[in-house]
Every structure is written in C-alpha cells, then in structure tokens.
Design a protein around this motif. Structure first.
Motif, PDB file in Angstrom:
ATOM      1  N   ASP A  64      36.241  36.836  47.058  1.00  0.00           N
ATOM      2  CA  ASP A  64      37.275  37.034  46.052  1.00  0.00           C
ATOM      3  C   ASP A  64      37.841  38.446  46.223  1.00  0.00           C
ATOM      4  O   ASP A  64      37.436  39.198  47.110  1.00  0.00           O
ATOM      5  N   ARG A  65      38.758  38.803  45.367  1.00  0.00           N
ATOM      6  CA  ARG A  65      39.416  40.107  45.500  1.00  0.00           C
ATOM      7  C   ARG A  65      38.425  41.258  45.302  1.00  0.00           C
ATOM      8  O   ARG A  65      38.521  42.301  45.953  1.00  0.00           O
TER       9      ARG A  65
ATOM     10  N   ASP B  47      47.266  36.137  52.633  1.00  0.00           N
ATOM     11  CA  ASP B  47      46.708  36.306  51.296  1.00  0.00           C
ATOM     12  C   ASP B  47      46.945  37.720  50.777  1.00  0.00           C
ATOM     13  O   ASP B  47      47.432  38.594  51.504  1.00  0.00           O
TER      14      ASP B  47
ATOM     15  N   ASN C 290      33.311  30.654  45.033  1.00  0.00           N
ATOM     16  CA  ASN C 290      34.583  31.203  44.577  1.00  0.00           C
ATOM     17  C   ASN C 290      35.174  30.362  43.455  1.00  0.00           C
ATOM     18  O   ASN C 290      36.391  30.327  43.275  1.00  0.00           O
TER      19      ASN C 290
ATOM     20  N   SER D 201      44.421  39.586  49.711  1.00  0.00           N
ATOM     21  CA  SER D 201      43.188  40.342  49.919  1.00  0.00           C
ATOM     22  C   SER D 201      42.529  39.850  51.199  1.00  0.00           C
ATOM     23  O   SER D 201      42.743  38.713  51.626  1.00  0.00           O
TER      24      SER D 201
ATOM     25  N   ASN E 277      39.808  36.125  52.487  1.00  0.00           N
ATOM     26  CA  ASN E 277      40.014  35.201  51.379  1.00  0.00           C
ATOM     27  C   ASN E 277      39.230  33.897  51.534  1.00  0.00           C
ATOM     28  O   ASN E 277      38.892  33.238  50.557  1.00  0.00           O
TER      29      ASN E 277
END
Length: 519
Positions: A204-205, A195, A445, A197, A200
């Motif tokens: 979330d980022r 991913d 998410n 970030s 994941n």
C-alpha cells in the motif's frame, strides 16, 4: 505466441471430467507433463512418488530444469524452499520412471490423446498436465532496444546491455522492476509506473513510503541471515517460437539477481533513480523518429540542461510517456507482467480460456478438456476461492499447483475422491525487496473487502513495517516488512478467524509478545 482468445462462454462453469479415458490397444501411454519449470517438475516428482510404476514423460524446452530443494513446511500454508537449476539427468536419477525430453510442443490432439513436438515426435498420454508458464508482456516487440526479463538467457542479455549503458528506462511496478531499481548501479534509471506509489502489486502507499529512501540511498551490503521463504524459479515456457525467436526457460524470482553484475557504464554514478508516477508508455521512438518529432528530451534530475544537450541526440531509443515527458536512454526494460503461454494448445481444441488468457481450471486442476490438467502461470483458477485466498502468478503458487495437480491426476485415474489442498485456504507469500524480508498473508491489501474494514499499523523507520487488515474484528490479511517474527502467529489468527476486537491497538504493541500471547 498464439492469440489468447476466449473459447466458449465467459464465466462458463467447468463441468466435472471423466476420471479415465481408454487408450487404443497396444499404445504406450502414461502421464505427460509439458514444462520444465517449478510447476512441471514438481508435478513430475509428485506423480513419481504417488505412482512409481507408471511411465511419466516431461517435455522441457530447456536442457535445464528447475528443481525445488530444501523444502520445509513453515506454517500451515507457508512453505520454505530453494530452487536449483539442474540437468535432466538429475531428475531421471531421482525419479526412475520419469523420462525428460527436450522438445518444443507443436500441437495437441485431444481426441487421440497425443502431443506432437516440432521435431516430429508423438507422445500419447493417459493424463496430460500443461505447465508452460508465461511470457513477458512487452510494451512493444518491434524495437530491439526494448527487452523483457524472464529467464536466465534474458538476464544475460540484460547484463550485456547494461555494461555499456548510461541510462535505462524501466517500465512496470512489479517484482522484477522493484529488484532492478534497487540493484542497478553506474547508470541513471528512469522508472515509469502507472500507479501513484511504488510496488503497488505488493504494497500500500504506507509501505511504499517506507521504501522510498532506498531509491536514492546506497545499497545496504550487509547480508543479514533471513528466516524467510525463498522462491526463485518457476515454470518454463515451451510455446513454439516464432521465426528468429527462442523458447524461454523458467521465470525469475526474488533471488534472481544474486551473482549477477548489475553495473552500468558510469563508475561515478552510484545509485540514481527517478520515478515518473501515474503514467504509461505512449510510444517508443527510434533516434530518427525522435528527430522528426521535434520535441526536446527531458534531462535527468540532478543534471544540467547543458549536460543533457551534449547527449540529447545520442540515445539509441526514446520513450514518450503519457504525461508527455520524453526520455532518451540506451535501452528499455519492459517489466509489465506476463501473459500465459497457451500458444500450441489452442489449435483445434475446446479449451475454455479466461479473460486473462489462462486456461481455466476447476478445483481439481482440470481444464475444460477431458484428461488435460494445467498448473502454474499458464492456468487461471476458476473455482469459488476461499475468503483469504486468491490467485497471483507467483513462484509459491506454481509449486503448490504442480503438486496438487499430480495428486488430482492420480486420484482421477484411480476413481478416488480428493479434497482441495489446504494451501488454497490462505494466500501466503514471502519474498525480499530492498534487502528486507516481506511477508504477505491473506487479503493483505484489503482486496475485495470493500470499505468495511480497518487497518492497524506499526512502523519503525528503517527497521520494520507491520500492517494488519481487520474486518468485523477478525484478521483478514497482513503485510510484514522486516524481521518481525509475526508471520506464523498472524497466519494462525487469519485461519482460525479469532475475534480480536477485545485487543484493539494492543495487537501491535511492540511491548507485548503477541507470539507467546496467542500461542
């Protein structure tokens, strides 16, 4: 493990099963459960409470079972409990009609209603519940320097290898990987994730950015009292092991690293983690294969090329990533998830298997085979879920499924109706990463919500991160990091479907005591 091929038509609806099946005259049969982890033991305990006069047999691959203790209902869907590893005698003492047998299941005859074990024993059943959990999905099984972490024995193996390690490559972006990169000291860590970030699976980022400083900073040794839900061990895998292999015990949860020494060989190295984003493992190479490849290995960031060259040809294993970077290391941890342990149950039976390899179950935990149920990581929920619930192979859902399966088994035997348990109305999981309490609620998410949703965020660096997912003015999910004390309020707002449009961004105003406001 047997090949998890799909049996029957994909997407096939599971037909309601007959409530009771007659056994041959003279046969002693009752409830049989396979698996000594959270799902299996919870199922046995619930069956014993509901049906104290019926014989219950629990088949466990391990001499120790995983028992839920200190259970407390926190909210309508959230639960709090600890898990202890106990001897089989403890369960039999607490539940006199439960017999625990340490055995590996070899096969199942669904026509005769019999379970066969590797040591030649036969266990007839009236109702059977399969709770065999999952096994690590290793990137390769052909290299002894690639290990998975799933149960106590595999952690011991990991600890032994880490004690003499200079560098470890960790592959995966789930819970085990997150714990490892934070806990390991005295060793360089290369973390390969597919991913863009970290974390994941859970974050979330924005939440990932909140945690990034902790990858290189020293571990916080402060032990804060946490008002959180503790989930540790899950269901045991009782698949017949291949030659040279052993059956695995219950899976590990967020507290698995407590009490384990996570220190490598290099005392001068404190906490060093390098992340390789958006890549997977292309190939795992032996030292000989690396030499034939003729490609230079990457040096660890922060070390000089000269320093790296001194040990470049001294690593026992090398990992070639899809981004063409090549790293040498002492061993590789494959933390890329689990696959359902269905092995001995797919021979000569008509189980419907989901695309992910799990046994399909309906909203009463029935499999497609009469009188056979499943719970925990081994099964795949195949009913139409509630809007804010989805299956995720976690310790919390293993306990919930095991308990509900027991209720369904007794109700079906007695010809009674039973409603779907409320725990399947809302996804709720609380855990801990990087020494922060993490609460995930609903579609945290925005899973499956499309683009028609909005996010409200509140972040205090190093202290808390709060994200709320709204759709049409109603809360659909939330991520709470830190000691926010908002989980029960947000749980109620999601379940009640209250229109929050009038409140706008004030919903997360730290100067407003939202808990009292919506009480």
């Amino acid at each position: 493990m047997a090949d998890s091929r799909e049996v029957g038509e994909k997407g096939e609806e599971i037909a309601p099963l007959p409530p009771h099946s007659e056994q041959e005259p003279g046969r002693t049969a009752g409830f049989v459960i396979v698996g000594g982890g959270i799902a299996g033991v919870t199922c046995a305990e619930q069956l014993s409470a509901l049906s104290p006069d019926d014989p219950i047999t629990l088949l466990s691959a391990s001499p120790l079972i995983k028992s839920v203790t200190n259970f407390r209902q926190v909210g309508r869907a959230m639960e709090e409990f600890d898990v202890e590893e106990k001897t089989t005698g403890a369960l039999q003492k607490a539940c006199p009609n439960v017999r625990v047998v340490q055995a590996l299941v070899k096969s199942l005859d669904t026509d005769k209603h019999e379970v066969y074990t590797e040591d030649g024993e036969t266990f007839p059943y009236t109702k059977l519940c399969i709770c065999t959990g999952g096994q690590p999905k290793l990137i390769t099984k052909d290299n002894p320097h690639v290990i998975g972490i799933r149960d106590t024995e595999t952690v011991q193996h990991f600890q032994q290898k880490l004690a003499n390690a200079r560098r470890v490559v960790i592959v995966g972006n789930g819970g085990i990987a997150l714990e490892l990169v934070y806990e390991i000291e005295g060793c360089e860590v290369v973390w390969a994730i597919k991913d863009d970030s970290i974390g994941n699976t859970f974050f979330d980022r924005g939440a990932a950015e909140f945690f990034l400083p902790h990858l290189t900073a020293g571990k916080c040794e402060e032990k804060k009292p946490l008002k959180r839900l503790k989930y540790t061990l899950t269901e045991s895998s009782v698949d017949s092991p291949k030659k040279g292999e052993t059956a695995m015990g219950g899976a590990l949860g967020p507290d698995w690293k407590e009490g384990w020494r996570m220190k490598g060989k290099q005392d001068q190295v404190a906490h060093q983690v390098h992340v390789e984003y958006q890549c997977e493992v292309q190939e795992v190479l032996t030292r000989e294969e690396f030499n034939r490849l003729g490609q230079a290995a990457e040096h660890f960031p922060g070390t000089s090329r000269a320093e790296e060259q001194n040990v470049a040809d001294d690593w026992p294993v090398y990992v070639l990533l899809t981004n063409k970077r090549l790293y040498g290391c002492d061993f590789v941890v494959s933390a890329t998830g689990v696959v359902p342990s269905t092995g001995p149950f797919l021979h000569n039976t008509q189980f419907c298997v989901a695309p992910d390899g799990g046994l399909r179950v309906d909203d009463h935990m029935h499999t497609s085979v009469p009188d056979v149920y499943a719970a925990g990581d081994v099964c795949t929920a195949s009913w139409e879920p509630a809007p804010q619930w989805f299956q995720m192979r976690l310790w919390s859902q293993a306990r919930q499924m095991g308990s509900y399966a027991a209720k369904c088994m007794v109700a079906d035997r007695d010809g009674e109706e039973i409603d779907l348990d409320f725990c399947f109305e809302l996804f709720a999981h609380v855990t801990k990463f990087f020494n922060y309490k993490i609460v995930l609620l609903g579609r945290y998410n925005a899973q499956g919500l499309g683009k028609d949703h909005e996010l409200l965020l509140r972040c205090t660096k190093g202290l808390e991160y709060v994200k709320v997912v709204l759709q049409a003015g109603r809360m659909q999910g939330a991520v709470l990091i830190g000691d926010t004390d908002l989980e029960e309020t947000f749980e109620n707002l999601i379940i009640n479907g209250m229109d929050l449009s009038p409140y706008g961004e004030d919903l997360l105003d730290p100067n407003i005591d939202i808990e009292d406001y919506f009480d």
